[in-house]
Design a protein around this motif. Structure first.
Motif, PDB file in Angstrom:
ATOM      1  N   ASP A   9       0.807  -1.209   0.000  1.00 42.81           N
ATOM      2  CA  ASP A   9       0.000   0.000   0.000  1.00 42.81           C
ATOM      3  C   ASP A   9       0.849   1.272   0.000  1.00 42.81           C
ATOM      4  O   ASP A   9       0.318   2.365   0.115  1.00 42.81           O
ATOM      5  CB  ASP A   9      -0.969   0.011   1.183  1.00 42.81           C
ATOM      6  CG  ASP A   9      -0.231  -0.104   2.504  1.00 42.81           C
ATOM      7  OD1 ASP A   9       0.927  -0.587   2.490  1.00 42.81           O
ATOM      8  OD2 ASP A   9      -0.800   0.271   3.540  1.00 42.81           O
ATOM      9  N   GLU A  10       2.166   1.114  -0.133  1.00 38.62           N
ATOM     10  CA  GLU A  10       3.034   2.288  -0.203  1.00 38.62           C
ATOM     11  C   GLU A  10       3.371   2.575  -1.667  1.00 38.62           C
ATOM     12  O   GLU A  10       4.135   1.832  -2.288  1.00 38.62           O
ATOM     13  CB  GLU A  10       4.334   2.019   0.570  1.00 38.62           C
ATOM     14  CG  GLU A  10       4.215   2.191   2.062  1.00 38.62           C
ATOM     15  CD  GLU A  10       3.994   3.640   2.469  1.00 38.62           C
ATOM     16  OE1 GLU A  10       4.502   4.550   1.765  1.00 38.62           O
ATOM     17  OE2 GLU A  10       3.277   3.869   3.463  1.00 38.62           O
ATOM     18  N   ASN A  12       5.354   4.520  -3.302  1.00 36.44           N
ATOM     19  CA  ASN A  12       6.739   4.617  -3.743  1.00 36.44           C
ATOM     20  C   ASN A  12       7.457   3.276  -3.769  1.00 36.44           C
ATOM     21  O   ASN A  12       8.319   3.021  -4.591  1.00 36.44           O
ATOM     22  CB  ASN A  12       7.509   5.621  -2.888  1.00 36.44           C
ATOM     23  CG  ASN A  12       7.107   7.043  -3.244  1.00 36.44           C
ATOM     24  OD1 ASN A  12       6.829   7.333  -4.413  1.00 36.44           O
ATOM     25  ND2 ASN A  12       7.028   7.909  -2.240  1.00 36.44           N
ATOM     26  N   ILE A  13       7.074   2.408  -2.823  1.00 33.53           N
ATOM     27  CA  ILE A  13       7.666   1.065  -2.833  1.00 33.53           C
ATOM     28  C   ILE A  13       7.172   0.315  -4.065  1.00 33.53           C
ATOM     29  O   ILE A  13       7.946  -0.322  -4.784  1.00 33.53           O
ATOM     30  CB  ILE A  13       7.316   0.306  -1.542  1.00 33.53           C
ATOM     31  CG1 ILE A  13       7.968   1.013  -0.349  1.00 33.53           C
ATOM     32  CG2 ILE A  13       7.761  -1.142  -1.630  1.00 33.53           C
ATOM     33  CD1 ILE A  13       7.642   0.424   0.993  1.00 33.53           C
ATOM     34  N   MET A  15       6.247   1.616  -6.837  1.00 35.29           N
ATOM     35  CA  MET A  15       6.867   2.212  -8.021  1.00 35.29           C
ATOM     36  C   MET A  15       8.251   1.613  -8.260  1.00 35.29           C
ATOM     37  O   MET A  15       8.600   1.253  -9.390  1.00 35.29           O
ATOM     38  CB  MET A  15       6.965   3.725  -7.821  1.00 35.29           C
ATOM     39  CG  MET A  15       7.479   4.498  -8.997  1.00 35.29           C
ATOM     40  SD  MET A  15       7.168   6.260  -8.769  1.00 35.29           S
ATOM     41  CE  MET A  15       8.465   6.691  -7.632  1.00 35.29           C
ATOM     42  N   SER A  16       9.034   1.494  -7.177  1.00 35.58           N
ATOM     43  CA  SER A  16      10.388   0.971  -7.367  1.00 35.58           C
ATOM     44  C   SER A  16      10.346  -0.500  -7.795  1.00 35.58           C
ATOM     45  O   SER A  16      11.047  -0.921  -8.714  1.00 35.58           O
ATOM     46  CB  SER A  16      11.206   1.136  -6.091  1.00 35.58           C
ATOM     47  OG  SER A  16      10.607   0.417  -5.032  1.00 35.58           O
ATOM     48  N   TYR A  19       9.377  -0.924 -11.443  1.00 34.15           N
ATOM     49  CA  TYR A  19      10.467  -0.578 -12.353  1.00 34.15           C
ATOM     50  C   TYR A  19      11.479  -1.720 -12.457  1.00 34.15           C
ATOM     51  O   TYR A  19      11.854  -2.156 -13.534  1.00 34.15           O
ATOM     52  CB  TYR A  19      11.159   0.696 -11.863  1.00 34.15           C
ATOM     53  CG  TYR A  19      12.241   1.170 -12.795  1.00 34.15           C
ATOM     54  CD1 TYR A  19      11.932   2.013 -13.863  1.00 34.15           C
ATOM     55  CD2 TYR A  19      13.564   0.753 -12.622  1.00 34.15           C
ATOM     56  CE1 TYR A  19      12.923   2.426 -14.748  1.00 34.15           C
ATOM     57  CE2 TYR A  19      14.555   1.159 -13.497  1.00 34.15           C
ATOM     58  CZ  TYR A  19      14.234   2.006 -14.553  1.00 34.15           C
ATOM     59  OH  TYR A  19      15.213   2.408 -15.416  1.00 34.15           O
ATOM     60  N   ILE A  20      11.865  -2.243 -11.274  1.00 31.84           N
ATOM     61  CA  ILE A  20      12.885  -3.306 -11.253  1.00 31.84           C
ATOM     62  C   ILE A  20      12.441  -4.534 -12.033  1.00 31.84           C
ATOM     63  O   ILE A  20      13.170  -5.069 -12.866  1.00 31.84           O
ATOM     64  CB  ILE A  20      13.179  -3.740  -9.800  1.00 31.84           C
ATOM     65  CG1 ILE A  20      13.730  -2.572  -8.981  1.00 31.84           C
ATOM     66  CG2 ILE A  20      14.160  -4.900  -9.766  1.00 31.84           C
ATOM     67  CD1 ILE A  20      13.665  -2.826  -7.495  1.00 31.84           C
ATOM     68  N   LYS A  23      12.085  -4.285 -15.797  1.00 29.64           N
ATOM     69  CA  LYS A  23      13.409  -4.311 -16.397  1.00 29.64           C
ATOM     70  C   LYS A  23      13.923  -5.747 -16.527  1.00 29.64           C
ATOM     71  O   LYS A  23      14.697  -6.068 -17.416  1.00 29.64           O
ATOM     72  CB  LYS A  23      14.370  -3.487 -15.541  1.00 29.64           C
ATOM     73  CG  LYS A  23      15.340  -2.700 -16.391  1.00 29.64           C
ATOM     74  CD  LYS A  23      16.043  -1.652 -15.597  1.00 29.64           C
ATOM     75  CE  LYS A  23      17.389  -1.308 -16.052  1.00 29.64           C
ATOM     76  NZ  LYS A  23      18.004  -1.510 -17.243  1.00 29.64           N
ATOM     77  N   ARG A  32      -3.065  -2.861  -4.325  1.00 24.32           N
ATOM     78  CA  ARG A  32      -2.742  -1.960  -3.211  1.00 24.32           C
ATOM     79  C   ARG A  32      -3.267  -2.457  -1.874  1.00 24.32           C
ATOM     80  O   ARG A  32      -3.034  -1.847  -0.852  1.00 24.32           O
ATOM     81  CB  ARG A  32      -3.305  -0.585  -3.539  1.00 24.32           C
ATOM     82  CG  ARG A  32      -2.884  -0.205  -4.959  1.00 24.32           C
ATOM     83  CD  ARG A  32      -2.221   1.088  -4.976  1.00 24.32           C
ATOM     84  NE  ARG A  32      -3.050   2.008  -5.706  1.00 24.32           N
ATOM     85  CZ  ARG A  32      -3.027   3.315  -5.516  1.00 24.32           C
ATOM     86  NH1 ARG A  32      -2.256   3.818  -4.599  1.00 24.32           N
ATOM     87  NH2 ARG A  32      -3.775   4.090  -6.244  1.00 24.32           N
ATOM     88  N   PRO A 105      14.017  -2.267   5.297  1.00 23.14           N
ATOM     89  CA  PRO A 105      14.341  -1.964   3.897  1.00 23.14           C
ATOM     90  C   PRO A 105      15.140  -3.114   3.256  1.00 23.14           C
ATOM     91  O   PRO A 105      15.893  -3.763   3.949  1.00 23.14           O
ATOM     92  CB  PRO A 105      15.200  -0.698   4.000  1.00 23.14           C
ATOM     93  CG  PRO A 105      15.419  -0.445   5.459  1.00 23.14           C
ATOM     94  CD  PRO A 105      14.740  -1.473   6.251  1.00 23.14           C
ATOM     95  N   PHE A 106      14.951  -3.298   1.951  1.00 22.87           N
ATOM     96  CA  PHE A 106      15.551  -4.461   1.285  1.00 22.87           C
ATOM     97  C   PHE A 106      16.557  -4.005   0.225  1.00 22.87           C
ATOM     98  O   PHE A 106      16.530  -2.852  -0.218  1.00 22.87           O
ATOM     99  CB  PHE A 106      14.470  -5.314   0.643  1.00 22.87           C
ATOM    100  CG  PHE A 106      13.655  -4.554  -0.367  1.00 22.87           C
ATOM    101  CD1 PHE A 106      14.012  -4.577  -1.733  1.00 22.87           C
ATOM    102  CD2 PHE A 106      12.538  -3.804   0.020  1.00 22.87           C
ATOM    103  CE1 PHE A 106      13.256  -3.869  -2.655  1.00 22.87           C
ATOM    104  CE2 PHE A 106      11.796  -3.094  -0.903  1.00 22.87           C
ATOM    105  CZ  PHE A 106      12.146  -3.117  -2.254  1.00 22.87           C
ATOM    106  N   SER A 107      17.428  -4.935  -0.181  1.00 25.42           N
ATOM    107  CA  SER A 107      18.351  -4.649  -1.271  1.00 25.42           C
ATOM    108  C   SER A 107      17.690  -5.099  -2.571  1.00 25.42           C
ATOM    109  O   SER A 107      17.211  -6.232  -2.670  1.00 25.42           O
ATOM    110  CB  SER A 107      19.662  -5.400  -1.042  1.00 25.42           C
ATOM    111  OG  SER A 107      20.147  -5.896  -2.259  1.00 25.42           O
ATOM    112  N   THR A 108      17.622  -4.200  -3.548  1.00 25.75           N
ATOM    113  CA  THR A 108      16.926  -4.529  -4.799  1.00 25.75           C
ATOM    114  C   THR A 108      17.561  -5.714  -5.501  1.00 25.75           C
ATOM    115  O   THR A 108      16.878  -6.626  -5.967  1.00 25.75           O
ATOM    116  CB  THR A 108      16.944  -3.323  -5.753  1.00 25.75           C
ATOM    117  OG1 THR A 108      18.253  -2.788  -5.792  1.00 25.75           O
ATOM    118  CG2 THR A 108      15.977  -2.257  -5.287  1.00 25.75           C
TER     119      THR A 108
END
Lengths: 122, 876
Positions: A9-10, A12-13, A15-16, A19-20, A23, A32, A105-108
């Motif tokens: 539900d965040e 920005n999270i 969104m990232s 994107y990843i 790709k 959500r 927080p996590f490492s992509t």
């Protein structure tokens, strides 16, 4: 193309993550909250779900329980992605049948490799 | 039937019982062993061979009187849900293993009192056990048609049965040194036997009523022709009524205080809630058992009317003379079951008392305080085993040497009256805190002497000499001292008569001594704990008041002698963990002293464990008043401790949530930055979008931190309010300016026509903070384009109220209060996560409350939410 469902539900999270995985050539679905997630994996053949726990209405644990109650759906791989990282939460998540528990927080990079690895396993 | 066949059947039957007990001991966690039904059935050890044969005998010779023995239990058992629960709770907390332990602990671990209770119990119960052996032997002779009583011990089957029972009790009764542990094997076997005896008795009842006769009315018609019939079947006027009353009282006491009943009901209780089932199931069991008694008795009277047949044996003789040997065998086995379960449980209970309350405290303490744990536990077990064998052998020889020709009932009732002497000290001790140890001792002794005079002596004389001047004319020929009519009380029959006078003198002594004596503090401490058990139950070890000096090391050494190194360490570690005590602490406190006493109580009894522990501690005398004060304080401290824990938990929860709320924006920042760092081909617009998000998430973190600090400052009162005379109109306007742009973007109108201007003292910055918060919430929840947010106020003599309203969908009723909690998120939230820290309303509430005001939320019609705060004019 593998189908991945991102449930958080965040914005920005989301969104990232979107994107990843785009790709990495995934077909990305976004929900959500838990209820939206259920609707999506009921209608699409999802391969893997990245699931937040603390969400309004239907939370991550409930979504997982829903999945595990169904013979076909229970085959979908599930990674919990949560800021709750007490040992008891992690244990509960894995006990319910999640394949992985990743703390925020996590490492992509690490998350991507975990996803790929899980998908290789039968 | 040949004795060889019967013996073989007995052996097979005993083998089955042994196997069941063995299985239960191995599977002690199984649901088949641990359930309220097994527990209830084990209570039916109350129904002995006496019920099987004696009730019928009594019914045949004197009518309905046999019912009193079952009426008492049926009346008292419903009260167990409170009374017995209390007894069980106290026993479990203190690891009590027998009736003697219970009474001696109540009166301050009194060693002598425990021993006295033990002696009384042994005196009462050994003849009762003989009675069971006699029943086995007699019925065996009847069924095998042996008319001559076997002369030597060597060829008496009963002797071998007695030995087998002793082995059974010794083996399954001493699996564990701690006698307060449950004996699953024995209990399961007893429960099984309870089923067997009931079913077999019902079978014979149905056989007599419906096969030998044509139903109950047929028996009644035939029996009513016999002489005496009608006088037997009535209570017998007022005088008879008194007899009934005292007999019922007697059996009420017996169902709770017979050592075997205390054993099965209290010591063997696994869960308190099993009592619920007992309250209806056990009376039902007793009722079923008694349904056919009267019919068998009448039937026997009709069929054997001109023959000399012992009425006690009707149950067995009826099928036998009709040639139904198999049925007779069933009756024999039922009676056999009833007898052996009584023998086993009684000897188990008595052996625990003998070892823990008589032999160890008076003979073995010195030896144990030097011995090693394995030797000590083996020695304790051996004492119990020897006690079991001795009890059964003494009972056997008692039955052999006094050819007990009295009917089964009378000897059983004498046992009841002797046991009833424990009633006053037991029951009064539970409700009366002044009840003193000295009173209990003298009461029991005097009660027992009166019983001896009014029942035991005349009974023995009666049975040897046809008429004696002692019984007929009283001691020294004084008619007031006639044993069966003491002080001229003539209308009671011997048993209720003895019961009445013995309890009368017993209670009188107990009460008189108790009111005239101030017990020592220890006695009063336990009195307090027993009487007010509900209040002090939560205190556990704290409920025991003790002052003195003791080394942990010394106490540990005592424990090791009984529990061994390993178990002692484990127990002490658990204890330290429970109370948060440092492992290496040198001095013991009251809690450790009490805990250690309890640990040993199960193995060696409460009096011994007290003596052993106090041998290594230096104890100071405390006054009674001090005991009561300390108890009270401890209880209060316990309560405030609970509140502290609650507050700690709230703090933990708050920190958890803060951590979670901080991690969320950090997660976004990290993920987005990693992408920007790793991906060189990222296009410019995406790059910009990501960077904007990073900035806004960073702002979110600082906002959150500021809010938390703000809240902390307000809550702890570190920040003083800057109280100035201000115009509320101006403050509202300033606040609206801050949110105007957001409202305009959403097409929302802000209406302040209902606002009255007042000037008074308040902190303008803070109130502005509240207003901005309320306004932005209202804007957030108002519908786009059609939304209206109104601010209006209400003025009173000494207070001022201001409300902010929206026309959104309102607040869920369940959330009206909790929205002011920190980080509160509605469970029914349907909108997506609102922007903000989740602390806005919590901070607003804090600000208003520091102004001595109040803030609340409500829903309005037709739709929308309203949040109002009230400020007093005299803020300071």
């Amino acid at each position: 193309m593998k189908k991945i469902l991102i449930v958080d539900d965040e914005p920005n999270i989301v969104m990232s993550l979107e994107y990843i995985f785009k790709k990495e050539d995934f077909e990305v679905f976004i929900a959500r909250d838990g209820a939206e997630a259920i609707e999506i994996f009921e209608n699409n053949k999802i391969d893997i779900i990245i699931l937040d726990i603390m969400m309004p209405n239907v939370d991550g644990f409930q979504v997982l329980k829903y999945l595990k109650a169904d013979a076909v759906l229970s085959k979908i791989k599930v990674i919990f992605l949560s800021a709750k990282n007490k040992v008891s939460d992690i244990e509960l998540g894995l006990q319910l049948g999640a394949d992985k528990y990743v703390s925020k927080p996590f490492s992509t990079k690490k998350l991507v490799s975990e996803v790929k690895e899980l998908l290789k396993k039968k | 039937m040949s004795s060889f066949l019967v013996i073989s059947i007995i052996i097979v039957y005993l083998a089955v019982i042994f196997y069941v007990a063995y299985w239960a001991e191995k599977n002690s966690k199984s649901i088949w062993v641990n359930n309220p039904y097994v527990y209830t059935l084990s209570l039916a050890v109350y129904c002995t061979a006496w019920t099987y044969y004696g009730s019928v005998g009594l019914a045949a010779t004197s009518g309905l009187k046999f019912l009193t023995i079952y009426l008492g239990p049926i009346i008292i058992i419903p009260s167990w849900i409170i009374l017995m629960r209390k007894i069980i709770k106290i026993s479990k907390i203190n690891k009590i293993s027998s009736l003697a332990d219970f009474i001696s602990l109540r009166y301050g671990n009194d060693r002598f009192l425990g021993a006295l209770v033990t002696v009384i119990c042994v005196l009462a119960i050994v003849p009762y056990i003989s009675l069971q052996l006699k029943a086995i032997s007699e019925t065996f002779n009847v069924i095998t048609k042996h008319n001559i009583i076997t002369n030597t011990v060597i060829n008496d089957t009963t002797f071998y049965i007695a030995i087998l029972l002793a082995i059974f009790a010794a083996f399954f009764g001493t699996q564990n040194t701690d006698a307060s542990e449950r004996h699953k094997g024995i209990i399961t076997a007893v429960a099984l036997e309870s089923i067997i005896k009931l079913v077999f008795f019902l079978v014979i009842g149905i056989y007599v009523t419906f096969y030998l006769f044509n139903g109950p009315s047929d028996i009644y018609n035939q029996a009513s022709l016999l002489p005496d019939f009608h006088t037997k079947q009535s209570i017998g006027g007022l005088e008879g009524g008194f007899n009934w009353f005292f007999m019922t009282m007697l059996s009420m006491i017996a169902i709770m205080l017979l050592p075997r009943q205390f054993q099965v009901t209290v010591v063997e209780n696994e869960r308190e809630k099993y009592l619920k089932k007992v309250t209806w199931l056990f009376p039902l069991y007793l009722l079923l058992f008694n349904i056919f008694v009267i019919f068998i008795a009448w039937g026997g009277n009709v069929i054997f009317k001109n023959q000399q047949v012992d009425a006690d044996l009707f149950t067995l003789m009826l099928p036998l003379i009709n040639g139904h040997e198999f049925l007779a065998l069933i009756v024999f086995l039922g009676g056999f079951s009833a007898a052996i379960s009584m023998v086993v449980v009684s000897t188990l209970a008595l052996s625990t008392m003998l070892s823990n309350n008589l032999i160890i405290p008076y003979g073995f303490l010195k030896k144990y305080s030097k011995g090693e744990s394995t030797q000590n536990t083996e020695s304790i077990k051996n004492i119990r085993r020897i006690a079991i064998f001795s009890l059964i052998i003494v009972a056997y020889f008692f039955y052999r040497s006094f050819t007990l020709d009295r009917s089964l009932v009378s000897i059983g009732l004498i046992s009841f009256v002797i046991i009833a002497q424990l009633g006053p000290s037991f029951f009064c001790g539970l409700i009366w805190r002044r009840g003193a140890s000295k009173g209990a001792k003298y009461g029991i002794v005097i009660g027992f002497l009166v019983t001896t005079y009014t029942l035991i002596i005349p009974f023995t004389i009666d049975f040897q000499i046809i008429s004696s001047s002692f019984v007929q004319e009283g001691m020294f020929g004084i008619s007031f001292l006639k044993p069966y009519a003491l002080f001229g009380l003539q209308f009671l029959e011997p048993v209720p008569h003895a019961f009445f006078w013995s309890l009368f003198f017993n209670m009188l002594t107990y009460a008189l001594i108790s009111v005239n004596i101030v017990g020592n503090y220890r006695e009063r401490n336990f009195a307090e704990m027993f009487v007010d058990s509900a209040k002090y139950a939560t205190l556990n070890e704290d409920a025991y008041v003790w002052k003195g000096e003791a080394y942990v090391r010394d106490i540990r050494n005592v424990l090791i002698r009984f529990l061994g190194e390993k178990r002692t360490e484990r127990a002490l570690n658990l204890f330290n963990m429970k109370y948060g005590i440092d492992q290496n602490i040198l001095y013991a406190d009251a809690r450790l002293v009490n805990f250690s006493e309890k640990l040993l109580t199960g193995s060696i009894g409460s009096a011994s464990s007290r003596i052993l522990i106090s041998s290594v501690v230096k104890e100071e005398e405390i006054s009674l008043l001090e005991v009561l004060n300390i108890l009270d304080e401890t209880q209060k401290a316990k309560e405030s401790n609970k509140q502290l824990q609650e507050r700690d938990k709230q703090k933990d929860d708050f920190l958890d949530t803060v951590a979670h709320e901080l991690k969320t924006p950090i997660t976004s920042i990290r993920a987005l930055s990693e992408i920007l760092l790793d991906d060189d081909q990222i296009d410019n617009s995406t790059k910009k979008r990501f960077l904007t998000s990073i900035v806004s998430e960073s702002e979110r973190i600082s906002r959150l931190i500021n809010n938390i600090l703000d809240l902390e400052k307000l809550a702890t009162g570190k920040e003083k309010l800057d109280l100035q005379k201000n115009s509320i109109f101006e403050t509202v306007k300033k606040s609206i300016n801050a949110v105007y742009q957001i409202a305009a973007n959403k097409g929302i109108e802000i209406n302040i026509s209902g606002l009255i201007d007042v000037e008074f003292l308040y902190d303008e910055d803070r109130i502005q903070q509240v207003l901005i918060n309320l306004l932005s919430n209202a804007i957030k929840f108002s519908p786009k384009e059609t939304g209206v947010v109104s601010v209006f106020s209400y003025l009173d003599n000494n207070k001022f109220e201001i409300s902010v309203e929206d026309n959104g969908k309102g607040i869920d009723i369940n959330d009206l209060i909790s929205i002011f909690n920190k980080f509160y998120q509605s469970k029914n939230q349907t909108i997506l996560k609102p922007v903000g820290s989740g602390l806005g309303l919590a901070i607003s509430k804090q600000i208003i409350e520091s102004h001595n005001g109040k803030i609340w939320a409500e829903n309005i019609k037709p739709q929308g939410a309203r949040i109002t705060f009230r400020l007093p004019f005299n803020t300071i």
